[in-house]
Design a protein around this motif. Structure first.
Motif, short mmCIF file in Angstrom:
data_model
loop_
_atom_site.label_atom_id
_atom_site.label_comp_id
_atom_site.label_asym_id
_atom_site.label_seq_id
_atom_site.Cartn_x
_atom_site.Cartn_y
_atom_site.Cartn_z
N GLY A 95 11.35 23.74 -19.35
CA GLY A 95 12.35 24.80 -19.38
C GLY A 95 11.97 26.05 -18.62
N ARG A 96 11.10 25.92 -17.62
CA ARG A 96 10.76 27.09 -16.80
C ARG A 96 11.99 27.48 -15.98
NH1 ARG A 96 5.22 28.63 -16.40
NH2 ARG A 96 4.20 27.78 -18.26
N GLU A 97 12.30 28.77 -15.93
CA GLU A 97 13.60 29.21 -15.42
C GLU A 97 13.66 29.51 -13.93
OE1 GLU A 97 14.51 32.58 -17.86
OE2 GLU A 97 15.28 31.35 -19.50
N ASP A 98 12.50 29.65 -13.27
CA ASP A 98 12.55 30.12 -11.89
C ASP A 98 11.78 29.20 -10.93
OD1 ASP A 98 13.51 31.99 -10.01
OD2 ASP A 98 11.59 33.04 -9.99
N VAL A 99 12.04 27.91 -11.04
CA VAL A 99 11.39 26.92 -10.18
C VAL A 99 12.30 26.61 -9.00
CG1 VAL A 99 10.35 24.63 -10.07
CG2 VAL A 99 10.23 25.95 -12.19
N PHE A 100 11.72 26.55 -7.81
CA PHE A 100 12.50 26.26 -6.60
C PHE A 100 11.79 25.18 -5.78
CE2 PHE A 100 13.94 27.69 -2.19
CZ PHE A 100 15.17 27.06 -2.30
N PRO A 101 12.13 23.90 -6.02
CA PRO A 101 11.45 22.79 -5.33
C PRO A 101 12.04 22.56 -3.94
CG PRO A 101 13.07 21.92 -6.84
CD PRO A 101 13.12 23.42 -7.00
N LYS A 102 11.65 23.39 -3.00
CA LYS A 102 12.32 23.35 -1.70
C LYS A 102 11.94 22.14 -0.85
CE LYS A 102 9.18 26.78 0.39
NZ LYS A 102 9.16 28.14 0.99
N ASP A 103 10.95 21.36 -1.29
CA ASP A 103 10.64 20.12 -0.58
C ASP A 103 11.56 18.98 -1.02
OD1 ASP A 103 8.52 21.00 1.06
OD2 ASP A 103 7.14 20.92 -0.63
N PRO A 153 15.75 35.65 -11.27
CA PRO A 153 14.69 34.74 -11.72
C PRO A 153 15.22 33.45 -12.36
CG PRO A 153 15.08 36.37 -13.42
CD PRO A 153 16.09 36.64 -12.32
N TYR A 154 16.35 32.96 -11.87
CA TYR A 154 16.97 31.77 -12.48
C TYR A 154 17.21 30.66 -11.45
CZ TYR A 154 17.88 35.47 -15.89
OH TYR A 154 17.75 36.53 -16.75
N ARG A 155 16.23 30.44 -10.60
CA ARG A 155 16.42 29.45 -9.54
C ARG A 155 16.50 28.02 -10.07
NH1 ARG A 155 11.82 31.08 -5.30
NH2 ARG A 155 10.70 31.33 -7.28
N THR A 156 15.91 27.76 -11.23
CA THR A 156 15.98 26.41 -11.80
C THR A 156 17.43 26.00 -12.03
OG1 THR A 156 13.82 26.52 -12.89
CG2 THR A 156 15.44 25.01 -13.84
N LEU A 157 18.20 26.83 -12.69
CA LEU A 157 19.60 26.50 -12.97
C LEU A 157 20.40 26.41 -11.68
CD1 LEU A 157 21.69 25.87 -15.11
CD2 LEU A 157 22.14 28.33 -15.34
N ALA A 158 20.13 27.28 -10.74
CA ALA A 158 20.81 27.23 -9.45
C ALA A 158 20.59 25.87 -8.78
CB ALA A 158 20.32 28.35 -8.54
N CYS A 159 19.36 25.37 -8.86
CA CYS A 159 19.04 24.08 -8.25
C CYS A 159 19.78 22.94 -8.93
CB CYS A 159 17.53 23.84 -8.30
SG CYS A 159 16.59 24.85 -7.14
N LYS A 160 19.95 23.04 -10.23
CA LYS A 160 20.69 21.99 -10.94
C LYS A 160 22.13 21.93 -10.46
CE LYS A 160 17.79 22.07 -15.10
NZ LYS A 160 17.74 22.30 -16.56
N TYR A 161 22.70 23.09 -10.14
CA TYR A 161 24.06 23.10 -9.59
C TYR A 161 24.08 22.57 -8.16
CZ TYR A 161 26.13 25.34 -13.62
OH TYR A 161 26.60 25.59 -14.89
N LEU A 162 23.03 22.82 -7.41
CA LEU A 162 22.96 22.29 -6.04
C LEU A 162 22.93 20.77 -6.06
CD1 LEU A 162 20.43 24.65 -4.21
CD2 LEU A 162 22.87 24.41 -3.76
N TRP A 163 22.16 20.20 -6.98
CA TRP A 163 22.12 18.74 -7.09
C TRP A 163 23.50 18.19 -7.43
CZ3 TRP A 163 17.04 19.85 -9.86
CH2 TRP A 163 15.95 19.53 -9.05
N ARG A 164 24.18 18.84 -8.35
CA ARG A 164 25.52 18.39 -8.72
C ARG A 164 26.49 18.53 -7.55
NH1 ARG A 164 26.40 18.17 -14.41
NH2 ARG A 164 28.58 17.76 -13.93
N HIS A 165 26.35 19.61 -6.79
CA HIS A 165 27.22 19.81 -5.63
C HIS A 165 26.99 18.73 -4.59
CE1 HIS A 165 29.53 21.80 -2.52
NE2 HIS A 165 28.48 21.79 -1.72
N LYS A 166 25.73 18.39 -4.37
CA LYS A 166 25.40 17.35 -3.39
C LYS A 166 26.00 16.01 -3.81
CE LYS A 166 21.49 15.26 -3.63
NZ LYS A 166 21.90 13.82 -3.70
N ASP A 167 25.94 15.72 -5.11
CA ASP A 167 26.40 14.42 -5.61
C ASP A 167 27.91 14.34 -5.78
OD1 ASP A 167 23.79 13.56 -5.70
OD2 ASP A 167 23.52 14.07 -7.82
N GLU A 168 28.54 15.48 -6.12
CA GLU A 168 29.95 15.45 -6.48
C GLU A 168 30.86 16.18 -5.51
OE1 GLU A 168 30.24 17.08 -10.38
OE2 GLU A 168 28.85 15.63 -11.27
#
Length: 203
Positions: A144-152, A187-202
């Motif tokens: 549940g870390r809130e600011d992770v940005f796995p750009k790779d 400091p909420y890049r984790t949640l932003a990334c979850k939306y990016l994954w959903r955007h890519k898929d949907e």
């Protein structure tokens, strides 16, 4: 820990991301501080579909009387026993590496939670078979870390390219543009990334 509402309020300041959030709705997360167990599951799941990973992990857990892969029990097992559950020899070795590390060092999150995200990455990638991407996924989805940005992550890269319609000259240029876009999500890049994954898929 910020509430989902607070995180969304912040992320919606980005008009591009706001469109995705409004379309997808609230993404609920789960949390587990059993770092050892989460690492085991992550290794088993690598390069497998969700369904296949769940099946093999269930078979793996069934090898243990208590349904939990205690380190000492894994280390006693022969690779052939782990292979019978559907694991490759390589993954069987990685699981034993995690078990050995948990005994020689520690994977008790209560003793590690004071570490920053980068410190946890550096600590856990010492385990052979555990890479940066695997640790970043654990930070995001288990701890549940809130600011992770796995750009790779290719999904994140493609999600940003698609949503922001960016064109990169090379990988270095892509990373620079990604960092610039993601800066506003802190400091909420984790949640932003979850939306990016959903955007890519949907999307």
């Amino acid at each position: 820990m910020a509430t989902i509402a607070k995180q969304l309020e912040h992320l919606k300041k980005d008009k591009h991301l706001k469109k995705v959030i409004d379309r997808v709705g609230i993404i609920k997360g789960s949390k587990s501080e059993d770092l050892y167990f989460s690492l085991m599951r992550a290794i088993v799941s690598q390069q497998l579909s969700v369904k296949a990973a769940a099946t093999i992990f269930a078979r793996f857990l069934a090898l243990f009387k208590e349904g939990y892969p205690h380190a000492k029990n894994i280390l006693k097992m022969k690779d052939e026993q782990l292979r019978a559950a559907g694991l490759s020899f390589q993954k069987a070795g990685y699981l034993k590496n995690i078990a050995q590390f948990s005994i020689e060092e520690t994977l008790e999150y209560s003793q590690l939670k004071s570490k920053t995200d980068d410190e946890l990455v550096d600590y856990l990638v010492e385990i052979k078979g555990v890479g940066r991407w695997t640790v970043e996924m654990l930070l995001m989805f288990s701890l549940g870390r809130e600011d992770v940005f796995p750009k790779d992550d290719l999904g994140i890269q493609n999600g940003i390219i698609k949503l922001y319609e960016i064109k990169a000259l090379n990988k270095k240029d892509l990373y620079a543009q990604m960092d610039r876009i993601a800066e506003k999500w802190k400091p909420y890049r984790t949640l932003a990334c979850k939306y990016l994954w959903r955007h890519k898929d949907e999307g």
